[in-house]
Design a protein around this motif. Structure first.
Motif, PDB file in Angstrom:
ATOM      1  N   VAL A   1      13.680 -51.067  38.360  1.00 25.74           N
ATOM      2  CA  VAL A   1      15.011 -50.500  38.502  1.00 25.74           C
ATOM      3  C   VAL A   1      15.423 -49.792  37.226  1.00 25.74           C
ATOM      4  O   VAL A   1      14.858 -50.016  36.166  1.00 25.74           O
ATOM      5  CB  VAL A   1      16.050 -51.587  38.837  1.00 25.74           C
ATOM      6  N   VAL A   2      16.386 -48.924  37.377  1.00 30.18           N
ATOM      7  CA  VAL A   2      16.942 -48.220  36.217  1.00 30.18           C
ATOM      8  C   VAL A   2      18.276 -48.869  35.912  1.00 30.18           C
ATOM      9  O   VAL A   2      19.083 -49.110  36.799  1.00 30.18           O
ATOM     10  CB  VAL A   2      17.131 -46.731  36.536  1.00 30.18           C
TER      11      VAL A   2
ATOM     12  N   ILE B   1      20.269 -45.000  29.461  1.00 27.49           N
ATOM     13  CA  ILE B   1      19.553 -45.358  30.683  1.00 27.49           C
ATOM     14  C   ILE B   1      18.145 -45.768  30.296  1.00 27.49           C
ATOM     15  O   ILE B   1      17.487 -45.125  29.503  1.00 27.49           O
ATOM     16  CB  ILE B   1      19.513 -44.164  31.643  1.00 27.49           C
ATOM     17  N   ARG B   2      17.672 -46.869  30.834  1.00 29.19           N
ATOM     18  CA  ARG B   2      16.319 -47.307  30.516  1.00 29.19           C
ATOM     19  C   ARG B   2      15.703 -47.979  31.725  1.00 29.19           C
ATOM     20  O   ARG B   2      16.402 -48.380  32.642  1.00 29.19           O
ATOM     21  CB  ARG B   2      16.322 -48.286  29.334  1.00 29.19           C
ATOM     22  N   PHE B   3      14.382 -48.089  31.737  1.00 29.97           N
ATOM     23  CA  PHE B   3      13.685 -48.815  32.768  1.00 29.97           C
ATOM     24  C   PHE B   3      13.854 -50.302  32.540  1.00 29.97           C
ATOM     25  O   PHE B   3      13.887 -50.765  31.430  1.00 29.97           O
ATOM     26  CB  PHE B   3      12.175 -48.553  32.703  1.00 29.97           C
TER      27      PHE B   3
ATOM     28  N   ARG C   1      17.580 -37.748  29.991  1.00 27.16           N
ATOM     29  CA  ARG C   1      19.008 -37.585  30.281  1.00 27.16           C
ATOM     30  C   ARG C   1      19.235 -37.020  31.681  1.00 27.16           C
ATOM     31  O   ARG C   1      20.323 -37.130  32.233  1.00 27.16           O
ATOM     32  CB  ARG C   1      19.653 -36.695  29.224  1.00 27.16           C
ATOM     33  N   CYS C   2      18.224 -36.372  32.244  1.00 27.00           N
ATOM     34  CA  CYS C   2      18.365 -35.851  33.615  1.00 27.00           C
ATOM     35  C   CYS C   2      18.138 -36.947  34.651  1.00 27.00           C
ATOM     36  O   CYS C   2      18.390 -36.720  35.833  1.00 27.00           O
ATOM     37  CB  CYS C   2      17.390 -34.713  33.856  1.00 27.00           C
ATOM     38  N   GLY C   3      17.604 -38.079  34.239  1.00 26.89           N
ATOM     39  CA  GLY C   3      17.468 -39.209  35.159  1.00 26.89           C
ATOM     40  C   GLY C   3      16.282 -39.135  36.100  1.00 26.89           C
ATOM     41  O   GLY C   3      16.369 -39.609  37.232  1.00 26.89           O
ATOM     42  N   THR C   4      15.164 -38.572  35.631  1.00 22.91           N
ATOM     43  CA  THR C   4      13.998 -38.473  36.515  1.00 22.91           C
ATOM     44  C   THR C   4      13.063 -39.678  36.388  1.00 22.91           C
ATOM     45  O   THR C   4      11.861 -39.564  36.575  1.00 22.91           O
ATOM     46  CB  THR C   4      13.189 -37.189  36.212  1.00 22.91           C
ATOM     47  N   PHE C   5      13.605 -40.827  36.073  1.00 22.19           N
ATOM     48  CA  PHE C   5      12.768 -41.999  35.781  1.00 22.19           C
ATOM     49  C   PHE C   5      11.848 -42.388  36.936  1.00 22.19           C
ATOM     50  O   PHE C   5      10.695 -42.759  36.716  1.00 22.19           O
ATOM     51  CB  PHE C   5      13.649 -43.196  35.406  1.00 22.19           C
ATOM     52  N   VAL C   6      12.350 -42.332  38.150  1.00 22.64           N
ATOM     53  CA  VAL C   6      11.509 -42.765  39.280  1.00 22.64           C
ATOM     54  C   VAL C   6      10.289 -41.854  39.404  1.00 22.64           C
ATOM     55  O   VAL C   6       9.152 -42.314  39.574  1.00 22.64           O
ATOM     56  CB  VAL C   6      12.339 -42.797  40.576  1.00 22.64           C
ATOM     57  N   ARG C   7      10.502 -40.549  39.257  1.00 21.10           N
ATOM     58  CA  ARG C   7       9.368 -39.602  39.326  1.00 21.10           C
ATOM     59  C   ARG C   7       8.429 -39.791  38.130  1.00 21.10           C
ATOM     60  O   ARG C   7       7.221 -39.618  38.255  1.00 21.10           O
ATOM     61  CB  ARG C   7       9.896 -38.167  39.352  1.00 21.10           C
ATOM     62  N   ILE C   8       8.996 -40.092  36.973  1.00 19.85           N
ATOM     63  CA  ILE C   8       8.140 -40.304  35.794  1.00 19.85           C
ATOM     64  C   ILE C   8       7.239 -41.515  36.019  1.00 19.85           C
ATOM     65  O   ILE C   8       6.040 -41.483  35.720  1.00 19.85           O
ATOM     66  CB  ILE C   8       9.015 -40.462  34.520  1.00 19.85           C
ATOM     67  N   MET C   9       7.796 -42.569  36.578  1.00 18.11           N
ATOM     68  CA  MET C   9       6.974 -43.745  36.906  1.00 18.11           C
ATOM     69  C   MET C   9       5.913 -43.392  37.934  1.00 18.11           C
ATOM     70  O   MET C   9       4.768 -43.836  37.847  1.00 18.11           O
ATOM     71  CB  MET C   9       7.868 -44.869  37.434  1.00 18.11           C
TER      72      MET C   9
END
Ligand code: FES
Ligand code: FES
Length: 224
Positions: free
Chosen positions: A7-8, A15-17, A201-209
């Motif tokens: 989750v983020v 914002i962090r994982f 900062r754009c919040g692309t964490f799910v795609r990065i994972m």
């Protein structure tokens, strides 16, 4: 656990994982830097007291403030520069060597956009003096592709569209390369922990994972 269970969360405005199995007592790169900073201050204070007591018997060498020769090994190539001792690794490579892949975003060790690998460990190059990494093996995002062939991590980021503005992307790519060299079969939890020194900062964490897990599969297939 699949990556979607990672989750983020937002902690202190950043914002962090975080995974639900994250080890509360393990040390992340960010935690380490914080404690290293405190330790460094304590060491500096102790050194200052010691120097006073010793009556400044041995004067440390003074470099600068003008340009001094600095020899770096970057992506396997030797670079001979003349820079002031106060110049960071990021500025030395971007401004003096035209290696502009890694970006300067926060310039204060908070976002990870400038992440490089020095002797196998990720560093914030905006907070590392170039003069301090002479004789080390420095790797930047500029050195990952082989000619026209992208590194599998770069390819995976493109394949799953793991970026928006792209300013954080070079740092995430380098941090992911480091992750997969350290853990070739990285779990989503290990990926979240290793990448938690980088911020999008754009919040692309799910795609990065998703890109990190895809790159793991691609690199595993290439190993056979
Ligand atoms: S630019 Fe170095 S950590 Fe943000
Ligand atoms: S894609 Fe914009 S900061 Fe990450």
């Amino acid at each position: 656990m699949s990556f979607v269970s990672v989750v983020v969360t937002r902690v202190g405005g950043i914002i962090r994982f975080m995974s639900d199995s994250e080890d509360r007592f393990s040390v992340s790169r960010r935690d380490f830097l914080k404690s290293a900073g405190l330790g460094g201050m304590a060491t500096a204070a102790a050194t200052a007291v010691g120097a006073t007591e010793a009556g400044a018997q041995s004067e440390p060498a003074v470099l600068g403030p003008g340009d001094v020769p600095v020899a770096l090994t970057v992506n396997g190539q030797r670079l001979d520069l003349r820079i002031e001792p106060r110049v960071t690794l990021l500025d030395a490579l971007r401004n003096r060597a035209d290696l502009t892949g890694n970006k300067r975003v926060c310039d204060r060790g908070a976002c990870g956009a400038c992440t490089m690998i020095v002797d196998g460990r990720t560093v914030y190059s905006c907070s590392t003096l170039a003069i301090d990494v002479q004789g080390r093996q420095i790797r930047t995002v500029d050195g990952l592709a082989q000619g026209d062939r992208l590194h599998p991590v770069q390819q995976a980021f493109c394949d799953v569209d793991a970026l928006m503005c792209g300013f954080c992307t070079p740092g995430f790519v380098v941090a992911t390369v480091s992750l997969l060299e350290k853990y070739p079969n990285a779990t989503p939890e290990q990926a979240a922990k290793e990448l938690d020194g980088n911020v999008c900062r754009c919040g692309t964490f799910v795609r990065i994972m998703e890109a990190a897990m895809k790159a793991k599969t691609m690199m595993g297939a290439a190993r056979g």
